[in-house]
Each structure stands twice: as C-alpha cells, then as structure tokens.
Design an enzyme around this catalytic site. Structure first.
Site, mmCIF file in Angstrom:
data_model
loop_
_atom_site.group_PDB
_atom_site.id
_atom_site.type_symbol
_atom_site.label_atom_id
_atom_site.label_comp_id
_atom_site.label_asym_id
_atom_site.label_seq_id
_atom_site.Cartn_x
_atom_site.Cartn_y
_atom_site.Cartn_z
ATOM 1 N N ASN A 7 0.686 -1.118 0.132
ATOM 2 C CA ASN A 7 -0.117 -0.160 -0.017
ATOM 3 C C ASN A 7 0.930 1.211 0.063
ATOM 4 O OD1 ASN A 7 -1.707 2.152 0.933
ATOM 5 N ND2 ASN A 7 -3.049 0.836 1.920
ATOM 6 N N ARG A 18 4.462 18.502 1.464
ATOM 7 C CA ARG A 18 5.285 19.538 0.761
ATOM 8 C C ARG A 18 4.824 19.894 -0.355
ATOM 9 N NH1 ARG A 18 10.832 20.571 2.099
ATOM 10 N NH2 ARG A 18 11.323 22.619 0.931
ATOM 11 N N HIS A 43 -5.671 3.559 -1.768
ATOM 12 C CA HIS A 43 -6.798 3.949 -1.325
ATOM 13 C C HIS A 43 -7.107 5.367 -1.589
ATOM 14 C CE1 HIS A 43 -9.769 3.354 2.456
ATOM 15 N NE2 HIS A 43 -10.252 4.225 1.572
ATOM 16 N N ARG A 45 -9.016 8.206 -1.194
ATOM 17 C CA ARG A 45 -9.962 8.947 -0.329
ATOM 18 C C ARG A 45 -10.915 10.225 -1.160
ATOM 19 N NH1 ARG A 45 -10.245 6.500 4.742
ATOM 20 N NH2 ARG A 45 -8.571 5.297 5.243
ATOM 21 N N HIS A 50 -4.009 11.804 0.508
ATOM 22 C CA HIS A 50 -2.692 10.997 0.089
ATOM 23 C C HIS A 50 -2.873 10.913 -1.434
ATOM 24 C CE1 HIS A 50 -5.354 7.784 1.388
ATOM 25 N NE2 HIS A 50 -5.196 8.053 2.605
ATOM 26 N N GLU A 70 -8.816 0.105 -3.064
ATOM 27 C CA GLU A 70 -9.694 0.063 -2.063
ATOM 28 C C GLU A 70 -10.262 1.298 -1.616
ATOM 29 O OE1 GLU A 70 -6.932 -1.589 1.051
ATOM 30 O OE2 GLU A 70 -6.567 0.140 1.966
ATOM 31 N N THR A 100 -8.497 6.122 9.389
ATOM 32 C CA THR A 100 -7.901 4.678 8.720
ATOM 33 C C THR A 100 -9.058 3.858 8.963
ATOM 34 O OG1 THR A 100 -6.091 3.291 8.497
ATOM 35 C CG2 THR A 100 -6.662 4.062 10.885
ATOM 36 N N HIS A 192 -4.271 -4.630 7.639
ATOM 37 C CA HIS A 192 -3.887 -3.704 8.665
ATOM 38 C C HIS A 192 -3.216 -4.153 9.753
ATOM 39 C CE1 HIS A 192 -6.043 0.095 9.475
ATOM 40 N NE2 HIS A 192 -5.934 -0.210 10.738
ATOM 41 N N ASP A 193 -2.325 -3.265 10.011
ATOM 42 C CA ASP A 193 -1.297 -3.300 10.936
ATOM 43 C C ASP A 193 -0.312 -4.622 11.060
ATOM 44 O OD1 ASP A 193 -1.722 -0.966 12.132
ATOM 45 O OD2 ASP A 193 -2.886 -1.471 14.126
ATOM 46 N N GLY A 215 1.011 -1.369 4.273
ATOM 47 C CA GLY A 215 1.442 -0.118 3.990
ATOM 48 C C GLY A 215 2.352 0.586 5.165
ATOM 49 N N HIS A 216 1.555 0.933 6.082
ATOM 50 C CA HIS A 216 2.069 1.799 7.108
ATOM 51 C C HIS A 216 3.233 1.305 7.882
ATOM 52 C CE1 HIS A 216 2.112 4.951 10.097
ATOM 53 N NE2 HIS A 216 2.743 4.027 11.038
#
Length: 239
Positions: A7, A18, A43, A45, A50, A70, A100, A192-193, A215-216
């Site tokens: 992701n 920036r 994703h 949004r 992002h 997604e 999120t 997720h996580d 992703g994160h």
C-alpha cells in the site's frame, strides 16, 4: 503462494505534505515492483489527502503486477474503478473523514446487503475481482459469500494488537474465519497493522492466504532498512 501487495498511500502522504512531486508515487510503485512486490494497493479517499485520482490514472497503465484499489464504494469510487479496471477492488466501510480503517462490513446487516449487492454485481460484470473487508467472524464470511464477493479481506488490527500478549489467542478467530472462507471457496486476503513482528506467525497459521496488503509498517521499516531489504524481509515472512 501468498502475494505481498504494498500500500503506497504513505508515499503520497509524504509528497502531499510538501507539495510538488517528491517522492514521485509512480516511480516508487514501479521500483517496488522491480524489488519483488507482487501487487500495489491504493486507497483514494474523497479528500485526496494521500492518493489522488490522477495518481490512479497514471499508475494503472504502468503497473505490471496486480493493482488493488480499496475504498468506500460510493459513486465517486465506483466510477473510478470502472474507468481504470484494476484487477481487484476492495470495498471498505470507511466514512469519508475517517483517519484509517477500523472495522469491517457487517455483511449480515440488511441495509449493507441491499447497498453492496448491486455494486458487487456491477464490478464483477466489468471484470474486476471484488474483495469485502470484514471482521474475523465466520458469519461475516458467510455474508460476503452470499453477496457474491470473490474474496474477503480479514481486518487484522485486533490480531496485531493482541499478538504480543498471546499470539495463539490472537490468531484463533482469524483461523476460524479463514477456514470458513476456504469451505465456501472464497479467496482470502488480510491487512491492517501487519508487520515484520507478526506477519510470519499469521501466515504459518493460515498458509492459504492469497494476499496480504501492507502499507504503514512497511514504509516505516523502509526508513531504516531501505525498500529493497524491507521487501525481501516481508516476502521471507510469507515463505
């Protein structure tokens, strides 16, 4: 084989903080593919905080691995999916202003069923594989199958949160949900996580996962390890 889909939302977050085009989202995505990522997830949004619509349009013709979009299946998202035709659309129940994802669809709720069923039908008719983001409950898997989904994606934050204290207890409901998906011939994703700390154990308990979307944690690891080493380590967790 369980595929690793990266992701890249956080790459776009850094760029947008920036202004301009540094880092270049498309260049990063292509580099990740070259380094061994087997899919790219975005994703987009509504507020474009992002990934933007323009990112999606630029990514689609350039990617050589699987493209997973997604999002909440409102008219904006569905129109974009139908325009670019990714290999997979993952439907999540996020509110427009949600930071999120923090829960899955209740696929037993009559209103959700009435809302999702025609959307799933439309996307499948367009040749897009549909995955439903759900909590790790067998009844939610059954509901997704009844809706006509091709896959489910298990929301793994509860597993990640409980992993350190008792990983066996943490993974147990996910194994039950995964077994139900296998019984119903549904494809199985997870996300997720997930991280280098907890991914390998999840995969050992559910080796028939089709795909994990990360992703994160992966982007955070890459700050220290670099993208190439990070991709290699995540893929090693899936062997």
């Amino acid at each position: 084989m369980t595929r690793l889909s990266v992701n890249i939302n956080k790459v776009a977050t850094l760029r947008n903080a920036r202004g301009g085009n540094n880092p270049d989202v498309l260049s990063v995505a292509l580099a990740l593919e070259d380094m061994g990522a087997e899919g790219i997830t975005v994703h987009p949004r509504p507020d474009e905080r992002h990934i933007t619509k323009q990112d999606v349009l630029e990514l689609r013709p350039q990617l050589t691995t699987e493209f997973n979009m997604e999002g909440y299946p409102d008219e904006r998202f569905i129109n974009l999916v139908l325009q670019v035709r990714p290999e997979q659309a993952t439907l999540v129940p996020d509110a427009p202003d949600q930071l999120t994802s923090n829960h899955g669809w209740d696929t037993c709720d009559a209103d959700n069923v009435a809302y999702l069923a025609p959307i799933i039908k439309k996307l499948k008719e367009a040749g897009v594989r549909v995955s439903i983001f759900i909590d790790a409950e067998p009844k939610m898997v059954e509901g997704a199958a009844a809706l006509g989904a091709d896959r489910v994606e298990l929301y793994t934050e509860p597993y990640a949160a409980a992993y350190v204290a008792d990983r066996e207890a943490a993974v147990r409901p996910f194994v039950r949900a995964a077994e139900k998906a296998r019984q119903l011939n549904l494809g199985l994703n997870a996300g997720h996580d997930l991280s280098l700390e907890n991914l390998q154990y999840l995969h050992r308990q559910i080796p028939w996962l089709d795909e994990v979307s990360i992703g994160h944690a992966l982007i955070c690891d890459a700050l220290f390890l670099g993208f190439s080493e990070t991709i290699n380590r995540y893929k090693a967790c899936l062997k």
